[in-house]
Design a protein around this motif. Structure first.
Motif, short mmCIF file in Angstrom:
data_model
loop_
_atom_site.label_atom_id
_atom_site.label_comp_id
_atom_site.label_asym_id
_atom_site.label_seq_id
_atom_site.Cartn_x
_atom_site.Cartn_y
_atom_site.Cartn_z
N VAL A 155 0.86 -1.19 0.00
CA VAL A 155 0.00 0.00 0.00
C VAL A 155 0.89 1.23 0.00
O VAL A 155 1.83 1.32 0.81
CB VAL A 155 -0.94 0.03 1.22
CG1 VAL A 155 -1.75 1.32 1.24
CG2 VAL A 155 -1.86 -1.18 1.22
N ILE A 156 0.63 2.17 -0.92
CA ILE A 156 1.42 3.39 -1.02
C ILE A 156 0.49 4.58 -0.79
O ILE A 156 -0.49 4.77 -1.51
CB ILE A 156 2.10 3.51 -2.40
CG1 ILE A 156 3.02 2.30 -2.64
CG2 ILE A 156 2.90 4.80 -2.50
CD1 ILE A 156 3.59 2.23 -4.03
N LEU A 157 0.79 5.37 0.25
CA LEU A 157 0.02 6.55 0.60
C LEU A 157 0.72 7.78 0.05
O LEU A 157 1.92 7.98 0.31
CB LEU A 157 -0.12 6.68 2.12
CG LEU A 157 -0.63 5.44 2.87
CD1 LEU A 157 -0.60 5.69 4.37
CD2 LEU A 157 -2.03 5.06 2.41
N SER A 158 0.00 8.62 -0.69
CA SER A 158 0.59 9.82 -1.30
C SER A 158 0.07 11.06 -0.59
O SER A 158 -1.15 11.28 -0.54
CB SER A 158 0.26 9.90 -2.79
OG SER A 158 0.79 8.78 -3.48
N PRO A 159 0.97 11.90 -0.05
CA PRO A 159 0.53 13.10 0.66
C PRO A 159 0.24 14.29 -0.25
O PRO A 159 -0.34 15.28 0.20
CB PRO A 159 1.71 13.41 1.58
CG PRO A 159 2.90 12.89 0.84
CD PRO A 159 2.42 11.68 0.09
N LEU A 160 0.63 14.21 -1.53
CA LEU A 160 0.45 15.32 -2.46
C LEU A 160 -0.45 14.91 -3.61
O LEU A 160 -0.41 13.77 -4.09
CB LEU A 160 1.79 15.80 -3.01
CG LEU A 160 2.76 16.42 -2.00
CD1 LEU A 160 4.11 16.70 -2.65
CD2 LEU A 160 2.18 17.69 -1.40
N ASN A 161 -1.25 15.87 -4.08
CA ASN A 161 -2.14 15.66 -5.22
C ASN A 161 -1.44 16.17 -6.47
O ASN A 161 -1.20 17.37 -6.61
CB ASN A 161 -3.47 16.40 -5.00
CG ASN A 161 -4.44 16.19 -6.14
OD1 ASN A 161 -4.15 15.50 -7.12
ND2 ASN A 161 -5.61 16.80 -6.02
N ARG A 162 -1.12 15.28 -7.37
CA ARG A 162 -0.38 15.66 -8.58
C ARG A 162 -1.18 16.58 -9.49
O ARG A 162 -0.62 17.28 -10.32
CB ARG A 162 0.02 14.41 -9.37
CG ARG A 162 -1.16 13.57 -9.83
CD ARG A 162 -0.69 12.31 -10.55
NE ARG A 162 -0.03 12.64 -11.80
CZ ARG A 162 0.93 11.91 -12.32
NH1 ARG A 162 1.38 10.86 -11.69
NH2 ARG A 162 1.46 12.24 -13.47
N TYR A 163 -2.51 16.60 -9.33
CA TYR A 163 -3.34 17.43 -10.19
C TYR A 163 -3.67 18.79 -9.58
O TYR A 163 -4.36 19.60 -10.18
CB TYR A 163 -4.65 16.70 -10.52
CG TYR A 163 -4.43 15.42 -11.29
CD1 TYR A 163 -3.91 15.44 -12.58
CD2 TYR A 163 -4.71 14.18 -10.71
CE1 TYR A 163 -3.70 14.27 -13.29
CE2 TYR A 163 -4.50 13.01 -11.41
CZ TYR A 163 -4.00 13.05 -12.70
OH TYR A 163 -3.79 11.89 -13.39
#
Length: 692
Positions: free
Chosen positions: A156-164
């Motif tokens: 599971v990979i959690l991303s703290p930033l929204n690329r869009y």
């Protein structure tokens, strides 16, 4: 009725979309839908061509679910089961049994961006994270140690930033509801040409449905990104989490039927949950730096250095445990690519990850929530590292081939501080393990891609299993391992308003690590034969009416996920009991999750979701089952247009509308038949969100 309905829905949607996919073009008045991109395999890749079973939960999917828990969002993914025995007490399983997880996460590797959230000892404090601060979740299902080290369940990979969303903004939100729920969140993001700073803060409290189930969490998250030269980027990530929650404990069936809101009751020999003030506090500090450097157009390096500190305390019925854990390590890989050509496009990745976790674990008597006499104190130092190599190639943009392998090393040193006062550590090393993975996908036509893979899973025992609550270091416990075979397909239309993803797999696990309880309710772990895990998963999303600015219905989306788990014990014998052929404890055979999202004029929206879960075996003998249940939830929101950059939302939501009596997280193989942890009955929440 549920099964035929779901199969008909899949077939009908597939037929309609396949027929129409080349006859319709996006209307200029409709909203552009972004393609689904997966980054988990080291670089961006359209999900249609990924030769693995992956699921992506983006901002839209996360925000439409309750933002006070990971449970609802993760449980929409086929093959994933998240439980919450009491508020704040997560259990997460991907395609497998929860036997190894009395609480917490095991068998799954979790990353916070490029930084492992799972420490060298195998512990993952997922409940320390506030889901409202996460922008994207990628779930790689099945053993995937070739790039991520020891695991036999998935990643599971959690991303703290929204690329869009790379603009400057301020946002805030608050919601409250039944049983004392209150959740406040705020965020600020500053964006310049080469710099981005994102800070999230939140506070959550919840009194809970049952006695002795109060929860409180303070959370602060930092993500800082600096593009210092061309494509070269330096990121700083940080988390502070202070979580405290009470645990009500399990009930017998008679107690559960009489009053499910009770906490665990005292007996003639043991006090109850309220008398012992049982609960858990977890204070975590995590930080790291990630540097991505491009030497030229063909060679790049990603390097992450990280560390975390955890203070953990758990007053329980029979003892009071305190842990102090320090983890540090690094992860790096080099990637070599060639000039892209229509006939062949390939890349090679070579990397290394190293982690060390030093744990100081002390157990005391528990005198009504206060530490009493010392029972035992141990120091355990755990080291885990692996080197990995991956080759990926696209042939004529149709055939995608991946071959990867990692060499894993794991071991721990331990010594007893009290009562033995040992001066030297004892070493327990496991042999180096190869974890290969071979996968391919072939895009038969633009709308249809077939995939297949074979991979080896390997999962070493965690610190909590090596040194469980019986306070005995178990040096005989072996790692579990097995081979996973899988095939599947993805079907989409030209504008990706429709996607059907289906797979079937067989995982043969050996040396399965199984939790056993002693008569005094302390636990220990054993290797008990193996398991045969045959499963089928399918997911569908379909914008039946594409998002538009006109019409009475301005968007209609249907989602469906299906999980079938035919999991059985193999060669599982404990003393005189033979459990071979029995269903895996804690795993439902069928799970269906169906949802509809409708957008109306005046920025009104309605979301309705139904979840069906079949009965669940609660002991290894398969003699006790939790009954099947149906959950229905709904959410209505209003988002008036205030300005070009200003967004405002108010919403009202309801959960368990059918008022089902069920247990979202049972105590498996429970002593005294205390299996049941009642979940809330019908409950409500309201809230608002603001962004400028």
């Amino acid at each position: 009725m549920l099964k035929p309905f779901t199969l008909i829905t899949f077939a009908l949607a597939a037929a309609i979309t396949t027929h129409a996919q080349n006859k319709t073009k996006p209307n200029r008045d409709t909203t552009e839908l972004k393609p689904v991109i997966i980054k988990g395999y080291l670089s961006d890749q359209p999900v249609i061509s990924v030769p693995a079973s992956v699921s992506v939960l983006g901002v839209a999917q996360l925000r439409i679910q309750p933002d006070n828990s990971f449970v609802n969002a993760l449980n929409t993914v086929p093959g994933v089961r998240t439980e919450e025995r009491s508020p704040g007490s997560y259990r997460l399983s991907i395609r497998g049994s929860l036997l190894r997880s009395p609480f917490g996460v095991r068998d799954v590797k979790i990353y916070f961006d490029d930084i492992p959230l799972t420490d060298a000892g195998g512990n993952s404090y997922l409940n320390a994270i506030d889901i409202a601060s996460i922008q994207k979740v990628e779930i790689l299902k099945g053993p995937d140690g070739s790039l991520f080290g020891a695991n036999s369940g998935g990643v599971v990979i959690l991303s703290p930033l929204n690329r869009y969303n790379d603009s400057t903004y301020i946002s805030a939100g608050v919601n409250g509801g039944s049983y004392g729920l209150f959740h406040e969140k705020a965020a600020v993001q500053l964006k310049t040409t080469n710099y981005l700073l994102n800070i999230n803060q939140s506070f959550q409290t919840y009194h809970g449905y049952r006695q002795n189930s109060d929860t409180h969490r303070n959370y602060l998250q930092l993500a800082d990104s600096w593009n210092y030269s061309g494509k070269n980027t330096l990121k700083a990530l940080g988390i502070y989490s202070d979580l405290a929650y009470q645990t009500p404990g399990g009930l017998t069936l008679a107690q559960y039927n009489t009053d499910p809101r009770l906490a665990r009751q005292p007996t003639q020999t043991l006090p109850g949950a309220i008398q012992q003030h049982i609960g858990i506090t977890t204070k975590m500090y995590l930080g790291g730096l990630t540097n991505e450097y491009h030497f030229n157009d063909h060679i790049r390096n990603v390097l992450a250095v990280f560390g975390n500190h955890v203070d953990f305390a758990n007053p329980f019925i029979t003892n009071y445990e305190q842990r102090s854990e320090n983890t540090y390590g690094f992860r790096t890989y080099f990637e070599l690519t060639r000039d892209r050509k229509p006939s062949l496009d390939w890349k090679v990745d070579l990397g290394f990850e190293w982690q060390q976790t030093n744990s100081h674990i002390a157990n005391y008597g528990n005198k009504k929530g206060v530490k009493d006499t010392t029972q035992t104190i141990d120091d355990i130092h755990t080291n885990q590292h692996f080197v990995f190599l991956r080759y990926a190639a696209d042939v004529y943009k149709r055939l995608h081939v991946e071959a990867a392998v990692s060499l894993n090393d794991y071991g721990y040193d331990f010594k007893n501080i009290y009562p033995l006062n040992q001066n030297n550590f004892t070493n327990r090393s496991f042999g180096a393990q190869l974890m290969p993975r071979l996968a391919l996908s072939y895009q038969i036509i633009n709308a249809l891609a077939w995939r297949a893979s074979v991979s080896r899973g390997y999962s070493s025992p965690t610190t909590a299993e090596v040194r469980p609550t019986d306070n005995i270091v178990n040096t005989s416990l072996q790692a579990q391992y097995g081979w996973n075979y899988e095939t599947g397909f993805r079907l989409r239309n030209s504008d990706e308003t429709f996607m059907l993803d289906a797979s079937v797999y067989y995982y043969r696990l050996n040396n399965a690590i199984v939790r056993r309880l002693n008569a005094d309710e302390t636990e220990h772990y054993i290797n008990a034969g193996g398991t045969n895990q045959l499963g089928t998963e399918a997911s569908l999303y379909y914008w039946i009416i594409r998002p538009s600015r006109y019409g009475f219905i301005r968007g209609l989306q249907f989602n469906e996920s299906f999980t079938y788990s035919h999991f059985r014990f193999r060669d599982y014998v404990v003393t005189n009991a033979n459990y071979s052929g029995n269903r895996l404890t804690g795993v439902p055979k069928n799970v269906f999750v169906s949802s509809v999202q409708i957008r109306f004029p005046e920025s009104l929206a309605l979301f309705v979701q139904h979840t069906y879960t079949s009965k669940i075996p609660l002991n290894d003998a398969s003699t006790v089952y939790a009954p099947k249940y149906n959950l229905l939830q709904a959410r209505v929101s209003y988002q008036p247009i205030i300005g070009r950059k200003t967004r405002f939302e108010i919403f009202a939501a309801a959960d368990n509308l059918l008022n089902q009596k069920y247990s979202l997280g049972n105590d498996l193989n429970a002593v005294g038949n205390r299996y049941y942890n009642a979940a809330p009955l019908r409950n409500y929440s309201v809230g608002m969100n603001f962004m400028y």
